[in-house]
Design a protein around this motif. Structure first.
Motif, mmCIF file in Angstrom:
data_model
loop_
_atom_site.group_PDB
_atom_site.id
_atom_site.type_symbol
_atom_site.label_atom_id
_atom_site.label_comp_id
_atom_site.label_asym_id
_atom_site.label_seq_id
_atom_site.Cartn_x
_atom_site.Cartn_y
_atom_site.Cartn_z
ATOM 1 N N THR A 164 0.847 -1.209 0.000
ATOM 2 C CA THR A 164 0.000 0.000 0.000
ATOM 3 C C THR A 164 0.878 1.253 0.000
ATOM 4 N N GLY A 165 0.246 2.378 -0.307
ATOM 5 C CA GLY A 165 0.958 3.643 -0.524
ATOM 6 C C GLY A 165 1.725 4.160 0.679
ATOM 7 N N ASN A 166 1.390 3.710 1.873
ATOM 8 C CA ASN A 166 2.132 4.183 3.051
ATOM 9 C C ASN A 166 3.324 3.279 3.377
ATOM 10 N N MET A 167 3.585 2.270 2.526
ATOM 11 C CA MET A 167 4.698 1.344 2.799
ATOM 12 C C MET A 167 5.930 1.717 1.990
ATOM 13 N N LYS A 168 7.089 1.456 2.610
ATOM 14 C CA LYS A 168 8.364 1.685 1.909
ATOM 15 C C LYS A 168 8.947 0.327 1.506
ATOM 16 N N LEU A 169 9.292 0.233 0.223
ATOM 17 C CA LEU A 169 9.830 -1.015 -0.319
ATOM 18 C C LEU A 169 11.230 -0.740 -0.846
ATOM 19 N N CYS A 170 12.200 -1.527 -0.422
ATOM 20 C CA CYS A 170 13.588 -1.309 -0.840
ATOM 21 C C CYS A 170 13.985 -2.273 -1.956
ATOM 22 N N SER A 171 14.644 -1.731 -2.965
ATOM 23 C CA SER A 171 15.290 -2.577 -3.965
ATOM 24 C C SER A 171 16.567 -1.876 -4.419
ATOM 25 N N GLN A 208 12.236 2.627 -2.631
ATOM 26 C CA GLN A 208 13.510 3.238 -2.229
ATOM 27 C C GLN A 208 14.611 2.425 -2.894
ATOM 28 N N GLU A 209 15.439 3.095 -3.689
ATOM 29 C CA GLU A 209 16.499 2.362 -4.395
ATOM 30 C C GLU A 209 17.854 2.569 -3.722
ATOM 31 N N TYR A 210 18.431 1.481 -3.269
ATOM 32 C CA TYR A 210 19.737 1.496 -2.609
ATOM 33 C C TYR A 210 20.783 0.945 -3.582
ATOM 34 N N GLY A 211 22.046 0.925 -3.132
ATOM 35 C CA GLY A 211 23.126 0.440 -3.994
ATOM 36 C C GLY A 211 23.303 -1.063 -3.961
ATOM 37 N N THR A 212 22.964 -1.671 -2.813
ATOM 38 C CA THR A 212 23.126 -3.119 -2.669
ATOM 39 C C THR A 212 21.946 -3.685 -1.862
ATOM 40 N N TYR A 213 21.760 -4.992 -1.993
ATOM 41 C CA TYR A 213 20.677 -5.633 -1.236
ATOM 42 C C TYR A 213 21.006 -5.724 0.245
ATOM 43 N N SER A 214 22.291 -5.842 0.591
ATOM 44 C CA SER A 214 22.612 -5.915 2.026
ATOM 45 C C SER A 214 22.250 -4.596 2.709
ATOM 46 N N ASP A 215 22.368 -3.466 2.002
ATOM 47 C CA ASP A 215 21.923 -2.179 2.576
ATOM 48 C C ASP A 215 20.406 -2.184 2.769
ATOM 49 N N CYS A 216 19.678 -2.773 1.825
ATOM 50 C CA CYS A 216 18.216 -2.892 1.965
ATOM 51 C C CYS A 216 17.864 -3.735 3.195
ATOM 52 N N VAL A 217 18.596 -4.833 3.384
ATOM 53 C CA VAL A 217 18.303 -5.726 4.516
ATOM 54 C C VAL A 217 18.566 -4.997 5.840
ATOM 55 N N ASP A 218 19.634 -4.216 5.903
ATOM 56 C CA ASP A 218 19.902 -3.420 7.116
ATOM 57 C C ASP A 218 18.741 -2.457 7.380
ATOM 58 N N ALA A 219 18.233 -1.843 6.306
ATOM 59 C CA ALA A 219 17.116 -0.896 6.446
ATOM 60 C C ALA A 219 15.850 -1.612 6.925
ATOM 61 N N LEU A 220 15.665 -2.835 6.465
ATOM 62 C CA LEU A 220 14.502 -3.620 6.907
ATOM 63 C C LEU A 220 14.629 -3.968 8.392
ATOM 64 N N SER A 255 16.270 -2.390 10.650
ATOM 65 C CA SER A 255 16.168 -1.193 11.506
ATOM 66 C C SER A 255 14.776 -0.570 11.467
ATOM 67 N N GLY A 256 13.935 -1.051 10.560
ATOM 68 C CA GLY A 256 12.577 -0.519 10.473
ATOM 69 C C GLY A 256 12.456 0.674 9.533
ATOM 70 N N ALA A 257 13.529 1.018 8.806
ATOM 71 C CA ALA A 257 13.480 2.156 7.873
ATOM 72 C C ALA A 257 12.638 1.839 6.634
ATOM 73 N N VAL A 258 12.522 0.558 6.295
ATOM 74 C CA VAL A 258 11.642 0.142 5.190
ATOM 75 C C VAL A 258 10.781 -1.030 5.671
ATOM 76 N N ASP A 259 9.698 -1.282 4.931
ATOM 77 C CA ASP A 259 8.772 -2.355 5.332
ATOM 78 C C ASP A 259 9.082 -3.690 4.670
ATOM 79 N N ALA A 260 9.726 -3.634 3.511
ATOM 80 C CA ALA A 260 10.011 -4.876 2.785
ATOM 81 C C ALA A 260 11.167 -4.652 1.820
#
Ligand code: GLU
Length: 276
Positions: free
Chosen positions: A147-154, A175-187, A189-194
């Motif tokens: 949904t529109g209030n969710m942040k998704l990292c790739s 949200q576009e990061y440089g690597t997937y491990s950065d996305c996983v850290d964000a997940l 820490s709660g900075a993204v939802d998925a």
């Protein structure tokens, strides 16, 4: 007579220069990877457990690493003569075009857009785009539940990020990061939802955080992993296709998957047909 002497001197200078430059250069920088290179620089991921991972002791582990080594062996290159170079998703075409890597084995999906710049051998594996969430998350059950209030990292330059832009951009904040491990850290820490990318990649991260992270398990694309190489190297592509076919046929493909990917619980898929 004098003229002949200086002509001979000139010739020997030219020959010496040629020999020196041939020594410093790897053969593969010539025309084709099929022309017996003596060393190779191979692009892999450095942060994807089970696939391409640089260990703290400086060694490299994973299914992509084993595929890369098998191909090198078939091209006549010893393991010690391979240099691994990190190839992040957005940099892959560029690294190949500039000749900074000889080939890339890095969860690299074969696509028509990428084929405008590079060639692919393979496929050597088929994965599916999926979602990684916190184990406690019950709201996200598949791409349609975003949904529109969710942040998704790739990751920038990846096919999963492109798919979200094309199909789900209204449903979710990408949200576009440089690597997937950065996305996983964000997940974590709660900075993204998925996090979204291929299921086999996500399974590796989930296995690193048992009880904290889970893969949804509803694949919504087919990602055919290819080995990327110079667009013009048709002979090299044929040689790599032959190496992949041999690896699948002699049991090494299955063994490499069981060893590297099996521990995450990911179900080893059927053998792919090499069609490129
Ligand atoms: N297979 C997808 C791609 O090539 C995602 C994985 C990756 O970014 O390496 O874009």
């Amino acid at each position: 007579m004098k003229l002949r002497k200086s002509a001979i001197a000139l010739l020997s200078v030219v020959l010496l220069a040629q020999t020196l430059s041939a020594c410093g250069k790897k053969d593969s920088k010539g025309n084709s990877l099929a022309d017996k290179p003596n060393k190779l620089t191979v692009g892999i991921k450095f942060d994807q457990p089970g696939l391409g991972l640089k260990a703290p002791d400086g060694t490299f582990k994973g299914f992509d690493v084993d595929v890369a080594k098998y191909i090198a062996k078939e091209l006549g290159v010893k393991e010690g003569d391979i240099t691994f170079k990190e190839s992040k998703s957005a940099e892959r075409e560029n690294l190949i075009e500039k000749g900074e890597v000889d080939y890339i084995v890095a969860t690299y999906s074969i696509t028509d857009v990428r084929k405008e710049k590079v060639a692919f051998a393979g496929p050597y594996f088929v994965a599916h785009q999926d979602l990684l969430v916190k184990s406690s998350n019950t709201k996200i059950t598949g791409p349609e539940s975003l949904t529109g209030n969710m942040k998704l990292c790739s990751v920038k330059g990846s096919t999963p990020a492109q798919k979200i832009k094309d199909k789900y951009s209204k449903a979710v904040q990408l949200q576009e990061y440089g690597t997937y491990s950065d996305c996983v850290d964000a997940l974590l820490s709660g900075a993204v939802d998925a996090v979204t990318t291929d299921d086999v990649i996500l399974a590796g991260y989930a296995a690193q955080h048992p009880g904290d992270l889970k893969v949804i398990g509803k694949g919504f694309s087919d990602e055919h992993y290819g080995v990327g190489l110079k667009k013009t190297d048709t002979k090299g592509k044929t040689a790599i296709n032959a190496a992949i076919t041999k690896m699948i046929g002699d049991g090494s493909w299955e063994a490499a998957l069981q060893k590297n990917v099996g521990p995450s619980g990911y179900k080893i898929p059927a053998k792919p047909a090499v069609t490129e």
